[in-house]
Design a protein around this motif. Sequence first.
Motif, PDB file in Angstrom:
ATOM      1  N   THR A  69      43.046  41.344  48.984  1.00  0.00           N
ATOM      2  CA  THR A  69      42.172  40.486  48.180  1.00  0.00           C
ATOM      3  C   THR A  69      40.814  40.305  48.855  1.00  0.00           C
ATOM      4  N   ASP A  70      40.822  40.051  50.155  1.00  0.00           N
ATOM      5  CA  ASP A  70      39.562  39.839  50.886  1.00  0.00           C
ATOM      6  C   ASP A  70      38.684  41.086  50.872  1.00  0.00           C
ATOM      7  N   TYR A  74      38.777  43.584  48.703  1.00  0.00           N
ATOM      8  CA  TYR A  74      38.308  43.805  47.343  1.00  0.00           C
ATOM      9  C   TYR A  74      37.162  42.847  47.009  1.00  0.00           C
ATOM     10  N   ASN A  75      37.327  41.570  47.329  1.00  0.00           N
ATOM     11  CA  ASN A  75      36.289  40.589  47.009  1.00  0.00           C
ATOM     12  C   ASN A  75      35.001  40.858  47.775  1.00  0.00           C
ATOM     13  N   GLU A  76      35.102  41.358  48.997  1.00  0.00           N
ATOM     14  CA  GLU A  76      33.897  41.749  49.727  1.00  0.00           C
ATOM     15  C   GLU A  76      33.147  42.831  48.949  1.00  0.00           C
ATOM     16  N   ALA A  77      33.889  43.799  48.398  1.00  0.00           N
ATOM     17  CA  ALA A  77      33.265  44.863  47.605  1.00  0.00           C
ATOM     18  C   ALA A  77      32.646  44.304  46.322  1.00  0.00           C
ATOM     19  N   VAL A 108      37.995  37.771  42.820  1.00  0.00           N
ATOM     20  CA  VAL A 108      39.240  37.555  42.089  1.00  0.00           C
ATOM     21  C   VAL A 108      40.219  36.766  42.958  1.00  0.00           C
ATOM     22  N   SER A 109      41.189  36.170  42.315  1.00  0.00           N
ATOM     23  CA  SER A 109      42.198  35.372  43.015  1.00  0.00           C
ATOM     24  C   SER A 109      43.272  36.271  43.623  1.00  0.00           C
ATOM     25  N   LEU A 129      47.586  40.344  43.112  1.00  0.00           N
ATOM     26  CA  LEU A 129      49.035  40.561  43.083  1.00  0.00           C
ATOM     27  C   LEU A 129      49.424  41.253  41.785  1.00  0.00           C
ATOM     28  N   ALA A 130      48.870  40.812  40.671  1.00  0.00           N
ATOM     29  CA  ALA A 130      49.165  41.453  39.383  1.00  0.00           C
ATOM     30  C   ALA A 130      48.730  42.915  39.419  1.00  0.00           C
ATOM     31  N   TRP A 131      47.577  43.201  40.047  1.00  0.00           N
ATOM     32  CA  TRP A 131      47.109  44.585  40.178  1.00  0.00           C
ATOM     33  C   TRP A 131      48.097  45.399  41.005  1.00  0.00           C
TER      34      TRP A 131
END
Length: 174
Positions: free
Chosen positions: A18-19, A21-24, A37-38, A43-45
């Motif tokens: 998650t971290d 991805y969110n950095e991107a 994103v949360s 997790l759903a992904w």
Amino acid sequence: MQTYTIRPAEPHDLTAITDIYNEAVIRGGASADLEPVSRQARLAWVESHQPRDRYPVVVIDVVDPATGTRTTAGFGSLSKFHQRAGYDGVTELSYYIAGAYHRQGLGRAMVQWLLDAARDRGFTHAAAIIYADNAGSIALMRRFGFTRFGLLQGAVTSGDGRLHDMSYWVRLLR
């Protein structure tokens, strides 16, 4: 010189995934998400990659030889390219490397792993969708013999309101 390992993602990797991805998302030019994103969304992904033996989600861990510290530096996946069964021979690969680890060969290692995994799973083609102005990922696709087969001009907006072209890449695996 640091070493790395690529391994299947486990539940405890969700925060790092998650971290990264969110950095991107915040950096821009690598995801069409406009806001971070949360963990639940990530997790759903991860859970959407079914069956997992066909559609793996993996992480790349870097080990600092001086300290022995292991850090998750990126992740990648093979995904269903299209829901219609006739496309089952095609997989979409994606990968994200944390900014602190860019230009260290980890993206190259991840793409190689994903291509090998796609071949091992019997896929005939690997595809990728990349921002057309993402020079690093475009260079990586070319390095691995991908061919651009499409361009959607001005198709994706970014957080700053600009429109970006999206490029579509494919590589024959057989």
